[in-house]
Design a protein around this motif. Structure first.
Motif, PDB file in Angstrom:
ATOM      1  N   PHE A  50       7.241   5.996   5.595  1.00  0.00           N
ATOM      2  CA  PHE A  50       8.620   6.103   5.121  1.00  0.00           C
ATOM      3  C   PHE A  50       9.274   7.356   5.695  1.00  0.00           C
ATOM      4  CE2 PHE A  50       7.527   3.681   0.944  1.00  0.00           C
ATOM      5  CZ  PHE A  50       7.467   2.501   1.655  1.00  0.00           C
ATOM      6  N   ALA A  51       8.507   8.448   5.770  1.00  0.00           N
ATOM      7  CA  ALA A  51       9.042   9.698   6.326  1.00  0.00           C
ATOM      8  C   ALA A  51       9.442   9.515   7.780  1.00  0.00           C
ATOM      9  CB  ALA A  51       8.023  10.817   6.174  1.00  0.00           C
ATOM     10  N   VAL A  52       8.663   8.733   8.526  1.00  0.00           N
ATOM     11  CA  VAL A  52       9.013   8.451   9.922  1.00  0.00           C
ATOM     12  C   VAL A  52      10.333   7.686   9.980  1.00  0.00           C
ATOM     13  CG1 VAL A  52       8.339   7.197  12.010  1.00  0.00           C
ATOM     14  CG2 VAL A  52       6.620   8.471  10.710  1.00  0.00           C
ATOM     15  N   LEU A  53      10.486   6.694   9.134  1.00  0.00           N
ATOM     16  CA  LEU A  53      11.720   5.921   9.118  1.00  0.00           C
ATOM     17  C   LEU A  53      12.904   6.770   8.685  1.00  0.00           C
ATOM     18  CD1 LEU A  53      10.288   2.631   7.582  1.00  0.00           C
ATOM     19  CD2 LEU A  53      11.331   2.832   9.843  1.00  0.00           C
ATOM     20  N   ASP A  54      12.687   7.631   7.694  1.00  0.00           N
ATOM     21  CA  ASP A  54      13.775   8.488   7.224  1.00  0.00           C
ATOM     22  C   ASP A  54      14.247   9.451   8.308  1.00  0.00           C
ATOM     23  OD1 ASP A  54      13.767   7.325   4.706  1.00  0.00           O
ATOM     24  OD2 ASP A  54      12.432   8.849   3.835  1.00  0.00           O
ATOM     25  N   SER A  55      13.387   9.753   9.268  1.00  0.00           N
ATOM     26  CA  SER A  55      13.742  10.698  10.323  1.00  0.00           C
ATOM     27  C   SER A  55      14.497  10.039  11.472  1.00  0.00           C
ATOM     28  CB  SER A  55      12.478  11.372  10.877  1.00  0.00           C
ATOM     29  OG  SER A  55      11.696  10.446  11.635  1.00  0.00           O
ATOM     30  N   GLY A 106      17.811 -20.223  11.674  1.00  0.00           N
ATOM     31  CA  GLY A 106      16.469 -19.668  11.532  1.00  0.00           C
ATOM     32  C   GLY A 106      16.143 -19.369  10.075  1.00  0.00           C
ATOM     33  N   VAL A 107      15.045 -18.656   9.860  1.00  0.00           N
ATOM     34  CA  VAL A 107      14.578 -18.313   8.516  1.00  0.00           C
ATOM     35  C   VAL A 107      14.415 -16.800   8.436  1.00  0.00           C
ATOM     36  CG1 VAL A 107      12.674 -18.491   6.863  1.00  0.00           C
ATOM     37  CG2 VAL A 107      13.426 -20.517   8.136  1.00  0.00           C
ATOM     38  N   ARG A 108      15.022 -16.178   7.442  1.00  0.00           N
ATOM     39  CA  ARG A 108      14.943 -14.726   7.256  1.00  0.00           C
ATOM     40  C   ARG A 108      14.252 -14.417   5.929  1.00  0.00           C
ATOM     41  NH1 ARG A 108      19.904 -11.035   8.686  1.00  0.00           N
ATOM     42  NH2 ARG A 108      18.892 -11.428  10.703  1.00  0.00           N
ATOM     43  N   LEU A 109      13.201 -13.615   6.007  1.00  0.00           N
ATOM     44  CA  LEU A 109      12.514 -13.128   4.815  1.00  0.00           C
ATOM     45  C   LEU A 109      12.716 -11.620   4.699  1.00  0.00           C
ATOM     46  CD1 LEU A 109       9.085 -15.021   5.032  1.00  0.00           C
ATOM     47  CD2 LEU A 109      11.248 -15.807   4.045  1.00  0.00           C
ATOM     48  N   GLN A 110      12.886 -11.149   3.470  1.00  0.00           N
ATOM     49  CA  GLN A 110      12.975  -9.711   3.224  1.00  0.00           C
ATOM     50  C   GLN A 110      11.977  -9.309   2.156  1.00  0.00           C
ATOM     51  OE1 GLN A 110      16.365  -7.213   2.975  1.00  0.00           O
ATOM     52  NE2 GLN A 110      17.699  -8.600   4.120  1.00  0.00           N
ATOM     53  N   VAL A 111      11.384  -8.124   2.355  1.00  0.00           N
ATOM     54  CA  VAL A 111      10.416  -7.563   1.409  1.00  0.00           C
ATOM     55  C   VAL A 111      10.786  -6.095   1.181  1.00  0.00           C
ATOM     56  CG1 VAL A 111       7.982  -7.177   0.867  1.00  0.00           C
ATOM     57  CG2 VAL A 111       8.636  -9.025   2.450  1.00  0.00           C
ATOM     58  N   PRO A 112      11.328  -5.737   0.014  1.00  0.00           N
ATOM     59  CA  PRO A 112      11.602  -4.329  -0.245  1.00  0.00           C
ATOM     60  C   PRO A 112      10.305  -3.504  -0.252  1.00  0.00           C
ATOM     61  CG  PRO A 112      12.790  -5.726  -1.785  1.00  0.00           C
ATOM     62  CD  PRO A 112      11.810  -6.609  -1.072  1.00  0.00           C
ATOM     63  N   LEU A 113      10.302  -2.438   0.517  1.00  0.00           N
ATOM     64  CA  LEU A 113       9.155  -1.534   0.567  1.00  0.00           C
ATOM     65  C   LEU A 113       9.377  -0.309  -0.315  1.00  0.00           C
ATOM     66  CD1 LEU A 113       8.533  -1.616   4.424  1.00  0.00           C
ATOM     67  CD2 LEU A 113       7.440  -3.032   2.661  1.00  0.00           C
ATOM     68  N   ARG A 114      10.609   0.159  -0.342  1.00  0.00           N
ATOM     69  CA  ARG A 114      11.000   1.264  -1.228  1.00  0.00           C
ATOM     70  C   ARG A 114      12.379   0.931  -1.782  1.00  0.00           C
ATOM     71  NH1 ARG A 114      11.676   7.000   1.515  1.00  0.00           N
ATOM     72  NH2 ARG A 114      13.712   6.128   2.098  1.00  0.00           N
ATOM     73  N   THR A 115      12.485   0.954  -3.100  1.00  0.00           N
ATOM     74  CA  THR A 115      13.744   0.551  -3.710  1.00  0.00           C
ATOM     75  C   THR A 115      13.887   1.186  -5.081  1.00  0.00           C
ATOM     76  OG1 THR A 115      15.146  -1.358  -4.226  1.00  0.00           O
ATOM     77  CG2 THR A 115      12.800  -1.557  -4.782  1.00  0.00           C
ATOM     78  N   THR A 116      15.089   1.110  -5.626  1.00  0.00           N
ATOM     79  CA  THR A 116      15.376   1.530  -6.994  1.00  0.00           C
ATOM     80  C   THR A 116      16.222   0.438  -7.644  1.00  0.00           C
ATOM     81  OG1 THR A 116      17.497   2.621  -6.519  1.00  0.00           O
ATOM     82  CG2 THR A 116      15.476   3.925  -6.183  1.00  0.00           C
ATOM     83  N   PRO A 157       0.831  -1.208   0.000  1.00  0.00           N
ATOM     84  CA  PRO A 157       0.000   0.000   0.000  1.00  0.00           C
ATOM     85  C   PRO A 157       0.865   1.258   0.000  1.00  0.00           C
ATOM     86  CG  PRO A 157       0.121  -0.908   2.204  1.00  0.00           C
ATOM     87  CD  PRO A 157       0.837  -1.887   1.316  1.00  0.00           C
ATOM     88  N   ASP A 158       0.217   2.412  -0.069  1.00  0.00           N
ATOM     89  CA  ASP A 158       0.929   3.683   0.003  1.00  0.00           C
ATOM     90  C   ASP A 158       1.409   3.893   1.443  1.00  0.00           C
ATOM     91  OD1 ASP A 158       1.929   6.215  -0.130  1.00  0.00           O
ATOM     92  OD2 ASP A 158       0.061   7.196  -0.715  1.00  0.00           O
ATOM     93  N   LEU A 159       2.716   3.852   1.626  1.00  0.00           N
ATOM     94  CA  LEU A 159       3.314   3.990   2.956  1.00  0.00           C
ATOM     95  C   LEU A 159       4.187   5.234   3.050  1.00  0.00           C
ATOM     96  CD1 LEU A 159       4.342   0.235   3.402  1.00  0.00           C
ATOM     97  CD2 LEU A 159       2.464   1.401   4.585  1.00  0.00           C
ATOM     98  N   THR A 160       3.897   6.223   2.211  1.00  0.00           N
ATOM     99  CA  THR A 160       4.751   7.406   2.133  1.00  0.00           C
ATOM    100  C   THR A 160       4.946   8.068   3.487  1.00  0.00           C
ATOM    101  OG1 THR A 160       4.000   7.792  -0.137  1.00  0.00           O
ATOM    102  CG2 THR A 160       5.077   9.632   0.988  1.00  0.00           C
ATOM    103  N   ALA A 161       3.858   8.237   4.245  1.00  0.00           N
ATOM    104  CA  ALA A 161       3.956   8.894   5.550  1.00  0.00           C
ATOM    105  C   ALA A 161       4.829   8.089   6.510  1.00  0.00           C
ATOM    106  CB  ALA A 161       2.563   9.101   6.140  1.00  0.00           C
TER     107      ALA A 161
END
Length: 278
Positions: A19-24, A114-124, A13-17
């Motif tokens: 992402f701003a929290v994480l960027d801060s 263990g088992v590690r899963l990754q899901v890119p949320l914002r990428t280029t 979904p749109d997680l822009t807001a």
């Protein structure tokens, strides 16, 4: 052959807001020895619910959101809507901007990976992963089981920082595909990056940086070796072999010993919470 596996693709979904929290959030963290540039591990849920509890470890506690996780309901809902959480132990977001990770092996400190899963949320397309001698791109929403017991790395460009959801599950007695719900069909081929072997001239230029290597530049000198692994076809282990050879050219045996110790720390052996002393 790539050992990491793409398991599914999720609608993001749109997680822009959020992402701003994480960027801060303040950059840095528990694993600075591996990182060059800006890399952070943001803990959204763990066994204690404390944001200060950042060093990965297996645990038997029920998973509890941290204060940061409470501020990111969209990302946490993505986890609870699409993943079974019975064996889930850690929810983190890895942030990488204009940075690179030293090739490393995860879970050297523990008896069970263990088992590690990754899901890119914002990428280029500049954001890349590596595994041994392969380099590949994880697209937004793709769910990957990262093969953590072979040397692997990641790199991101100078644009918007890459944000990747990381989920760690305990045990190995289940199929990772079984913890994923409501995925969408994955139609695109896996994005493997084609690289040519380094030329003799390129390799000599890289090794020549050892001629002026000093104790104060030893750490920063590693970054171009890690970068070569992404730009030319070479294994993650080649990165360390070249680095040691360059350090030997400094004429200071202490630098060659330290370079070899860094290889051991990253891909061979280390203790829980061991901090590498540059």
């Amino acid at each position: 052959m790539l050992k990491s596996k793409r398991l599914a693709t999720l609608p993001i979904p749109d997680l822009t807001a959020e992402f701003a929290v994480l960027d801060s959030q303040q950059a840095g963290g528990e694993y600075d020895a591996f990182t060059f540039g800006s890399w952070s591990s943001h803990v959204l849920a763990n066994g204690s619910g404390s944001a200060k509890d950042t060093a990965f470890r297996p645990h038997d506690e029920a998973i509890t959101p941290t204060e940061l996780g409470g501020r990111l309901p969209g990302i946490m809902r993505l986890v609870t809507d699409h993943f079974a959480t019975e064996n889930l132990q850690w929810v983190r977001v890895f942030a990488l901007q204009d940075g690179i990770l030293a090739p490393h092996v995860d879970f050297l400190e523990f008896d069970e990976p263990g088992v590690r899963l990754q899901v890119p949320l914002r990428t280029t397309t500049e954001a890349l992963h590596s595994e041994d001698d392969l380099v590949y791109h994880l697209r937004r929403g793709e769910v990957w089981q990262i093969h953590t017991t072979v040397p692997h790395s990641a790199r991101s460009g100078s644009g918007p920082g890459r944000l990747s959801l990381c989920l760690d599950f305990s045990g190995t007695g289940f199929a990772p595909e079984d913890v994923i719900r409501d995925a969408v069909p994955t139609e695109q081929d896996i994005h493997i990056v084609d690289r040519q072997p380094p030329s003799a001239e390129e390799l000599e230029k890289l090794l020549s940086c050892g001629d002026g290597m000093t104790p104060s530049t030893l750490r920063s000198a590693f970054r171009p070796f890690a970068a070569m692994h992404f730009e030319r076809r070479a294994s993650a282990r080649d990165t360390f072999d070249w680095y040691v050879r360059a350090a030997e050219r400094s004429g200071d045996p202490r630098l060659a010993e330290k370079a070899a110790a860094f290889r051991t720390y990253c891909i061979e052996q280390r203790a829980y919470k061991e901090v590498f002393d540059w």
